[in-house]
Design a protein around this motif. Sequence first.
Motif, PDB file in Angstrom:
ATOM      1  N   VAL A 277      90.950 -66.021  35.221  1.00  0.00           N
ATOM      2  CA  VAL A 277      90.072 -66.252  33.807  1.00  0.00           C
ATOM      3  C   VAL A 277      90.670 -67.506  33.116  1.00  0.00           C
ATOM      4  CG1 VAL A 277      89.816 -63.960  33.514  1.00  0.00           C
ATOM      5  CG2 VAL A 277      91.888 -64.697  32.581  1.00  0.00           C
TER       6      VAL A 277
ATOM      7  N   GLY B 279      85.071 -64.160  20.509  1.00  0.00           N
ATOM      8  CA  GLY B 279      83.784 -64.060  21.147  1.00  0.00           C
ATOM      9  C   GLY B 279      83.323 -62.625  21.383  1.00  0.00           C
ATOM     10  N   LEU B 280      84.104 -61.610  21.255  1.00  0.00           N
ATOM     11  CA  LEU B 280      83.524 -60.398  21.364  1.00  0.00           C
ATOM     12  C   LEU B 280      83.089 -60.075  20.005  1.00  0.00           C
ATOM     13  CD1 LEU B 280      83.450 -57.731  23.595  1.00  0.00           C
ATOM     14  CD2 LEU B 280      85.709 -56.961  22.580  1.00  0.00           C
TER      15      LEU B 280
ATOM     16  N   ASP C 108      82.023 -56.722  28.867  1.00  0.00           N
ATOM     17  CA  ASP C 108      81.697 -57.728  28.022  1.00  0.00           C
ATOM     18  C   ASP C 108      82.704 -58.645  27.665  1.00  0.00           C
ATOM     19  OD1 ASP C 108      79.088 -56.870  27.507  1.00  0.00           O
ATOM     20  OD2 ASP C 108      79.714 -55.543  25.851  1.00  0.00           O
ATOM     21  N   LEU C 109      84.018 -58.011  27.525  1.00  0.00           N
ATOM     22  CA  LEU C 109      85.494 -58.801  27.593  1.00  0.00           C
ATOM     23  C   LEU C 109      85.531 -59.596  28.704  1.00  0.00           C
ATOM     24  CD1 LEU C 109      88.006 -59.639  25.838  1.00  0.00           C
ATOM     25  CD2 LEU C 109      89.034 -57.792  27.182  1.00  0.00           C
TER      26      LEU C 109
ATOM     27  N   LEU D  55      95.467 -66.607  25.085  1.00  0.00           N
ATOM     28  CA  LEU D  55      93.927 -66.214  25.499  1.00  0.00           C
ATOM     29  C   LEU D  55      93.377 -65.211  24.780  1.00  0.00           C
ATOM     30  CD1 LEU D  55      94.890 -66.179  29.287  1.00  0.00           C
ATOM     31  CD2 LEU D  55      94.048 -68.043  27.735  1.00  0.00           C
ATOM     32  N   LEU D  56      94.160 -64.244  24.444  1.00  0.00           N
ATOM     33  CA  LEU D  56      93.457 -62.847  23.788  1.00  0.00           C
ATOM     34  C   LEU D  56      92.513 -63.368  22.336  1.00  0.00           C
ATOM     35  CD1 LEU D  56      92.542 -60.015  23.913  1.00  0.00           C
ATOM     36  CD2 LEU D  56      94.966 -59.477  22.868  1.00  0.00           C
TER      37      LEU D  56
ATOM     38  N   TRP E  47      89.028 -64.594  23.030  1.00  0.00           N
ATOM     39  CA  TRP E  47      88.091 -63.688  23.776  1.00  0.00           C
ATOM     40  C   TRP E  47      87.813 -62.670  22.651  1.00  0.00           C
ATOM     41  CZ3 TRP E  47      92.143 -62.542  28.476  1.00  0.00           C
ATOM     42  CH2 TRP E  47      91.688 -63.313  29.202  1.00  0.00           C
TER      43      TRP E  47
ATOM     44  N   ARG F  88      83.193 -60.851  30.817  1.00  0.00           N
ATOM     45  CA  ARG F  88      82.204 -61.844  30.930  1.00  0.00           C
ATOM     46  C   ARG F  88      82.673 -63.149  29.941  1.00  0.00           C
ATOM     47  NH1 ARG F  88      76.683 -58.060  30.089  1.00  0.00           N
ATOM     48  NH2 ARG F  88      76.408 -57.835  32.278  1.00  0.00           N
ATOM     49  N   ILE F  89      83.420 -62.702  28.679  1.00  0.00           N
ATOM     50  CA  ILE F  89      83.903 -63.666  27.964  1.00  0.00           C
ATOM     51  C   ILE F  89      84.911 -64.472  28.406  1.00  0.00           C
ATOM     52  CG2 ILE F  89      84.982 -64.128  25.584  1.00  0.00           C
ATOM     53  CD1 ILE F  89      82.919 -61.857  24.801  1.00  0.00           C
ATOM     54  N   ALA F  90      85.771 -63.689  28.900  1.00  0.00           N
ATOM     55  CA  ALA F  90      86.993 -64.342  29.754  1.00  0.00           C
ATOM     56  C   ALA F  90      86.765 -65.205  30.727  1.00  0.00           C
ATOM     57  CB  ALA F  90      88.001 -63.098  29.987  1.00  0.00           C
ATOM     58  N   THR F  91      85.776 -65.035  31.690  1.00  0.00           N
ATOM     59  CA  THR F  91      85.585 -65.587  32.864  1.00  0.00           C
ATOM     60  C   THR F  91      84.173 -66.695  32.611  1.00  0.00           C
ATOM     61  OG1 THR F  91      83.923 -64.092  33.427  1.00  0.00           O
ATOM     62  CG2 THR F  91      86.130 -63.817  34.325  1.00  0.00           C
TER      63      THR F  91
END
Length: 307
Positions: A169, A124-125, A296-297, A117-118, A121, A299-302
Amino acid sequence: MSAPTHVPDLTGLALLVAIARTGNLGTAAHELGLSVQAATARVRAVEQLVGTPVLERGRRGRRSSRLTARGVLLVEWAGPVLDAAQDLDAAVATLRPPDDPADTVVLAAGPTAAECLLPGWLVGLRDGPGGRITLLDTADPAAAVRDGDAAVGIVETGGPLDKLHATTVASVTLVLVVPPGHPLAGGPGIDGAGLAATPLVSRRPDAGSRPVLDAALRDAAGDSPVAEPVRELAADAAVRAAVRRGDGPAVLPRMVVAADLAAGLLVEVPVHGVELTREFRAAWQEGTSPQGTARDLLRIATGGRIR
């Protein structure tokens, strides 16, 4: 899996891509912080490695800034490699000790969350709001958040989380994979008891998806014993490689084997009557609201559910 022997270094590939974009070797060299002499040496090294000119020659044999037909082909092939390298660079940066801890958000996660997953993310960050994340690799992310060692934790276990807020998530499906030509490939599949009796290539105990798989196999086996693994390996990538080599079947997260399935390197075998899913939750301290990069992280993860 042996190391590739005909792949140019990333700087050489990036230089060719820059030449294709700018149409000028000197400009491309400047963009990458190279002298023209150093860039020319990089081009020469690429040509020696791939065994063909990648830049056209002028009347006096000097390299021009025009790509040959094979140079163009190499640039096209290099694109996904460079994109993947950029993503890996963003992920590896989380392993480095922070230069300024006050400016860095600590994320606690176990191996599977970090592997599966990381990376997405972090891309995206990086491509969105930016921010610095460092990874705390731990078997108990919830405890790390409670103790104040991490701002956010990615929890891989079910049940209530004392003194923590949490939100889902990701829900990850595990799939049984075999190489093409395996007796299970292309067949009707296997039931839970059959899977429990099948020796698998697996992660080490308590690592990755192994706890979820072990629990499912024990339930499916009933009073019968669960087969011992063929091999126990340290990472999902090693398990994938072992399955491709024919060491045995494996149960892995679908996202881990998606590329191999699409390329036909592995085949998914239907599994009947067994629940092979795991849920990942992001957790943070109760009574707090994540701010800045942590927010922010999340928001991206969810997918934007955290506001």
